[in-house]
Design a protein around this motif. Structure first.
Motif, mmCIF file in Angstrom:
data_model
loop_
_atom_site.group_PDB
_atom_site.id
_atom_site.type_symbol
_atom_site.label_atom_id
_atom_site.label_comp_id
_atom_site.label_asym_id
_atom_site.label_seq_id
_atom_site.Cartn_x
_atom_site.Cartn_y
_atom_site.Cartn_z
ATOM 1 N N GLN A 26 37.282 35.928 40.823
ATOM 2 C CA GLN A 26 36.253 35.375 40.336
ATOM 3 C C GLN A 26 34.624 34.837 41.224
ATOM 4 O O GLN A 26 33.408 35.355 41.267
ATOM 5 C CB GLN A 26 36.584 33.823 39.346
ATOM 6 C CG GLN A 26 36.012 34.050 38.027
ATOM 7 C CD GLN A 26 35.830 35.519 36.654
ATOM 8 O OE1 GLN A 26 36.215 35.708 36.770
ATOM 9 N NE2 GLN A 26 35.466 34.756 36.018
ATOM 10 N N TRP A 27 35.031 34.569 42.037
ATOM 11 C CA TRP A 27 33.820 33.220 42.988
ATOM 12 C C TRP A 27 33.307 34.317 44.045
ATOM 13 O O TRP A 27 31.993 34.607 44.035
ATOM 14 C CB TRP A 27 34.316 32.003 43.557
ATOM 15 C CG TRP A 27 34.728 31.614 45.014
ATOM 16 C CD1 TRP A 27 35.207 32.781 45.714
ATOM 17 C CD2 TRP A 27 36.442 30.918 44.749
ATOM 18 N NE1 TRP A 27 36.337 31.995 46.593
ATOM 19 C CE2 TRP A 27 36.533 30.932 46.134
ATOM 20 C CE3 TRP A 27 36.496 29.478 44.080
ATOM 21 C CZ2 TRP A 27 38.034 30.356 46.096
ATOM 22 C CZ3 TRP A 27 37.835 29.285 43.596
ATOM 23 C CH2 TRP A 27 38.015 29.855 45.382
ATOM 24 N N ALA A 38 41.059 32.778 41.070
ATOM 25 C CA ALA A 38 39.698 32.096 40.898
ATOM 26 C C ALA A 38 38.841 32.871 42.287
ATOM 27 O O ALA A 38 37.306 32.819 42.249
ATOM 28 C CB ALA A 38 39.930 30.728 41.234
ATOM 29 N N ILE A 39 40.082 33.165 43.529
ATOM 30 C CA ILE A 39 39.264 33.615 44.443
ATOM 31 C C ILE A 39 38.030 34.838 43.683
ATOM 32 O O ILE A 39 37.225 35.439 44.142
ATOM 33 C CB ILE A 39 40.254 34.281 45.558
ATOM 34 C CG1 ILE A 39 40.505 33.042 45.952
ATOM 35 C CG2 ILE A 39 39.005 35.247 46.627
ATOM 36 C CD1 ILE A 39 42.090 32.878 47.630
ATOM 37 N N ASN A 56 49.283 27.138 44.362
ATOM 38 C CA ASN A 56 49.216 28.892 43.890
ATOM 39 C C ASN A 56 47.852 28.725 42.897
ATOM 40 O O ASN A 56 47.545 29.789 42.089
ATOM 41 C CB ASN A 56 50.790 28.969 42.808
ATOM 42 C CG ASN A 56 51.673 28.967 44.812
ATOM 43 O OD1 ASN A 56 51.315 29.725 45.165
ATOM 44 N ND2 ASN A 56 52.742 28.762 43.590
ATOM 45 N N ASN A 57 48.043 27.314 42.269
ATOM 46 C CA ASN A 57 47.004 27.500 40.870
ATOM 47 C C ASN A 57 45.932 26.025 41.541
ATOM 48 O O ASN A 57 46.369 25.196 41.890
ATOM 49 C CB ASN A 57 48.003 26.765 39.408
ATOM 50 C CG ASN A 57 48.699 27.720 39.512
ATOM 51 O OD1 ASN A 57 48.200 29.097 39.101
ATOM 52 N ND2 ASN A 57 49.659 27.574 39.702
ATOM 53 N N VAL A 80 43.462 27.695 36.927
ATOM 54 C CA VAL A 80 43.939 28.835 37.466
ATOM 55 C C VAL A 80 44.608 29.614 38.655
ATOM 56 O O VAL A 80 44.328 28.793 39.068
ATOM 57 C CB VAL A 80 42.288 29.531 37.220
ATOM 58 C CG1 VAL A 80 42.036 29.657 35.659
ATOM 59 C CG2 VAL A 80 42.115 29.089 38.088
ATOM 60 N N PRO A 81 45.504 30.312 38.672
ATOM 61 C CA PRO A 81 45.631 31.315 39.862
ATOM 62 C C PRO A 81 44.664 30.788 41.008
ATOM 63 O O PRO A 81 43.582 31.017 40.625
ATOM 64 C CB PRO A 81 46.128 32.393 39.692
ATOM 65 C CG PRO A 81 46.475 32.700 38.363
ATOM 66 C CD PRO A 81 45.294 31.265 37.049
ATOM 67 N N LEU A 82 45.121 30.510 41.979
ATOM 68 C CA LEU A 82 44.158 30.894 43.010
ATOM 69 C C LEU A 82 43.778 32.216 43.433
ATOM 70 O O LEU A 82 42.195 32.399 43.273
ATOM 71 C CB LEU A 82 44.716 30.118 44.617
ATOM 72 C CG LEU A 82 43.748 30.359 45.630
ATOM 73 C CD1 LEU A 82 42.270 29.327 45.875
ATOM 74 C CD2 LEU A 82 44.403 29.502 46.824
#
Lengths: 306, 306
Positions: free
Chosen positions: A200-201, A197-198, B190-191, A192-194
């Motif tokens: 999401q968390w 993810a950011i 990036n991921n 998943v793209p970082l």
């Protein structure tokens, strides 16, 4: 105690932002189970009503989890299990979990509670594993602990009991189509793209904070899933419309329940929950799709002895 | 009030599991600033001590954030700013943030507090943006709000104030090497694997729960970073040893502070924090690397008027 009758509730896993870790427990839908001690050792499933499921203990999730428990407990007796299922298998509201956790909860009671809730979740996971080909506890934990739970880790198994704001209700809509958990899992991205993810968390953290502070506005702003929903929503006909109509009707959030096809919405209060239910029903009223809907207070007790 | 003197503290961003969203505030290290009203409009930086930084307001983070505020407030006066820096630029404990947030905090006080803390953070972000080429608030928020903060979202800007368990201390070790924030950002992936992202958001959720329940054991089990640390730890000589020795000395967790090179550990109690500080120092005692260490209670007030 020789026999026990329990209510094993349906549950919602993932809860938008918390894929694989968050879950909560429902109250108005669940299975009934009767478990009784037998002189003969081992696990026997003697009755299954509601749906067509295997009687062989090693092929039934309730049997597999029960076998995992007695393998550890080595009791001087056996158990027979009657399952009265109301939760349709494959509905996305924890049907297999209700069976897997119900049997171990009941046997633990009959044995005088040698195990704590985390240990029961561990045994139940052995049943779940058979049903979904993967080890997870995000439906089991809310059933066994009640309320909202966070599966902090699987190995070692650690489950956190989160607080439940007192006016929180859930609405479930279950369009009668079939989605296999294993198929829904297979379509997930490996990466998943970082930046996603950011987000999401941040949402998981703020959702936990919102539960602790009974901040309904923050619950609403946290119930976003930008990681999984874009993939899985294609599996559910009219998903986007159900979501937008629920939100218009005042939902605090609306997302896929587990791996679907059920969707859930959270609501501040019962009255609003009923409006959301109507809005969801209306989306499907002009389609050929049958559906069930449920309105439920969040069940903070989990499995109950009847 | 015509003049104000403030203490603008150092801060720790990311906090292991919470890359880009979590942060906390320190107490024993920070900059002093004096800000006074002037008849002449605009922002003038009249004094900088400690480090060599630009006096031109449009090139100094404290100046840029102050300009953003007065552009909105349109006051009938100007401000001159004196900056007495103790936080070394590039140390990874929010040096630019302390300047950016200090100036807007002080001007807000002198104007009679027209802005709330979130608005101040927004103005300070304009200064931070110049320093780090990216818009973030994870060092600014803990300085302005105090304690632990979660930046729920940048746009719209929403900051959550998390509770601080009362016996929580931080230890900072700052090896005197240079890491540019922009370089540390450039090396990020990036991921990220979905399975790692899931572990990370479970940890963010459980860390927030641990703060709410003052559960020090859970704080320890949540302070893990499997997403960013594997990349960035190479930038810091002896990182792994600092971490393992801190943990042996009783740390609740040890990770990179911001984008480094500073590292932080959290500690239950002051006595243990001092042991951790010694253990960190010892790692570098046989090297040529100079270092500074700090022990600080978590500062729940944030920026203070002196």
């Amino acid at each position: 105690m020789e026999e026990i009758k329990i209510f094993s509730p349906a549950t919602v896993a993932n809860v938008a932002c918390g894929f694989d870790v968050l879950g909560f427990c429902l109250d108005t839908i669940g299975d009934h189970m009767v478990v009784r001690k037998t002189l003969e050792k081992g696990i026997k499933i003697t009755e299954i009503e509601g749906f067509d499921l295997p009687f062989e203990a090693t092929e039934n999730v309730a049997g597999v989890s029960a076998l995992a428990l007695i393998e550890d407990a080595k009791p001087n007796c056996g158990f027979e299990i009657e399952i009265y299922k109301n939760i349709k298998p494959g509905s996305g509201i924890g049907s297999s979990s209700a069976s897997a956790s119900g049997s171990v909860f009941a046997i633990n009671e009959l044995l005088g509670k040698p195990y704590n809730k985390t240990q029961l979740t561990y045994f139940a996971m052995q049943g779940e594993k058979m049903a979904s080909q993967s080890e997870h506890a995000d439906n089991l934990a809310p059933g066994i602990f009640g309320g909202f739970t966070l599966v902090k880790s699987i190995n070692p198994l650690e489950i956190l009991e989160l607080p439940t704001p007192k006016d929180l209700y859930a609405v479930i809509v279950h369009p009668q189509i079939e989605i296999k958990t294993s198929e829904a899992r297979a379509m997930l991205p490996n990466n998943v793209p970082l930046i996603d993810a950011i987000i999401q968390w941040a949402n998981v953290g703020s959702f936990v904070h919102a539960l602790h502070t009974s901040n309904y506005g923050l619950i609403q702003r946290s119930l976003q899933d930008i990681v999984i929903e874009p993939y899985r929503k294609r599996l559910i006909p009219h998903f986007s419309q159900v979501k937008s109509e629920s939100m218009k009707a005042g939902a605090l959030g609306c997302a896929i329940s587990g791996s679907g096809p059920s969707m859930f919405a959270l609501s501040h209060g019962l009255e609003n929950a009923k409006k959301i239910e109507l809005a969801m029903k209306k989306v499907y009223s002009n389609t050929q799709i049958d559906l069930e809907t449920y309105v439920s207070k969040i069940n903070t007790k989990g499995i109950k002895i009847l």
